[in-house]
Design an enzyme around this catalytic site. Sequence first.
Site, PDB file in Angstrom:
ATOM      1  N   ILE A  59       0.876  -1.125   0.006  1.00  0.00           N
ATOM      2  CA  ILE A  59       0.268   0.127   0.105  1.00  0.00           C
ATOM      3  C   ILE A  59       1.010   1.309  -0.074  1.00  0.00           C
ATOM      4  O   ILE A  59       2.114   1.293   0.378  1.00  0.00           O
ATOM      5  CB  ILE A  59      -1.162  -0.187   1.179  1.00  0.00           C
ATOM      6  CG1 ILE A  59      -1.990   1.074   1.046  1.00  0.00           C
ATOM      7  CG2 ILE A  59      -0.509  -0.048   2.636  1.00  0.00           C
ATOM      8  CD1 ILE A  59      -3.405   0.592   2.024  1.00  0.00           C
ATOM      9  N   CYS A  60       0.417   2.292  -0.701  1.00  0.00           N
ATOM     10  CA  CYS A  60       1.139   3.682  -0.613  1.00  0.00           C
ATOM     11  C   CYS A  60      -0.121   4.531  -0.397  1.00  0.00           C
ATOM     12  O   CYS A  60      -1.239   4.390   0.057  1.00  0.00           O
ATOM     13  CB  CYS A  60       1.845   3.956  -1.773  1.00  0.00           C
ATOM     14  SG  CYS A  60       0.793   3.973  -3.295  1.00  0.00           S
ATOM     15  N   ARG A  61      -0.052   5.829  -0.835  1.00  0.00           N
ATOM     16  CA  ARG A  61      -1.134   6.764  -0.791  1.00  0.00           C
ATOM     17  C   ARG A  61      -2.254   6.415  -1.768  1.00  0.00           C
ATOM     18  O   ARG A  61      -3.572   6.577  -1.108  1.00  0.00           O
ATOM     19  CB  ARG A  61      -0.733   8.207  -0.931  1.00  0.00           C
ATOM     20  CG  ARG A  61      -1.918   9.086  -0.795  1.00  0.00           C
ATOM     21  CD  ARG A  61      -1.402  10.590  -0.649  1.00  0.00           C
ATOM     22  NE  ARG A  61      -2.589  11.332  -0.509  1.00  0.00           N
ATOM     23  CZ  ARG A  61      -2.555  12.599  -0.723  1.00  0.00           C
ATOM     24  NH1 ARG A  61      -1.430  13.168  -1.347  1.00  0.00           N
ATOM     25  NH2 ARG A  61      -3.683  13.356  -0.647  1.00  0.00           N
ATOM     26  N   GLY A  63      -1.807   4.359  -4.856  1.00  0.00           N
ATOM     27  CA  GLY A  63      -1.636   3.016  -5.604  1.00  0.00           C
ATOM     28  C   GLY A  63      -0.543   2.904  -6.643  1.00  0.00           C
ATOM     29  O   GLY A  63      -0.318   1.667  -7.205  1.00  0.00           O
ATOM     30  N   MET A  87      -3.806   4.392   1.083  1.00  0.00           N
ATOM     31  CA  MET A  87      -4.284   4.738   2.138  1.00  0.00           C
ATOM     32  C   MET A  87      -5.395   5.803   1.964  1.00  0.00           C
ATOM     33  O   MET A  87      -6.365   6.020   3.070  1.00  0.00           O
ATOM     34  CB  MET A  87      -3.260   5.722   2.972  1.00  0.00           C
ATOM     35  CG  MET A  87      -2.273   4.382   3.349  1.00  0.00           C
ATOM     36  SD  MET A  87      -2.829   3.033   4.466  1.00  0.00           S
ATOM     37  CE  MET A  87      -3.138   3.847   6.039  1.00  0.00           C
TER      38      MET A  87
END
Length: 108
Positions: A59-61, A63, A87
């Site tokens: 996961i990141c902010r 995708g 996120m």
Amino acid sequence: MSEIETVTVSDIPEAARILDVREDYEWAAGHAEHALHIPLDQLPARLDELDPDEDLYVICRTGGRSFRAAQWLVGHGYSALNVAGGMDQWLENGLPLVSDSGLKPVIL
């Protein structure tokens, strides 16, 4: 090139291993409580912290970085799934967050 499986935050199993590849300041502001934090640029040097037999929900902010990380991990024999929406979607779904600052968690 391997196909990368993409899931939504609601598809992440409760006891899943979440790998957060955001930057340190993003992590400190707010993250999933039991996630493992390895910023994208540190992933090659910290690969030994990951279990190649464990499904990693990356996961990141939003995708983008997580897709690149999942692609790289799969190419190196790991089981990695990209979490679409990242996120931002986690927050929208009302899932729990913690911060390292002691302040109310936010997603940067």
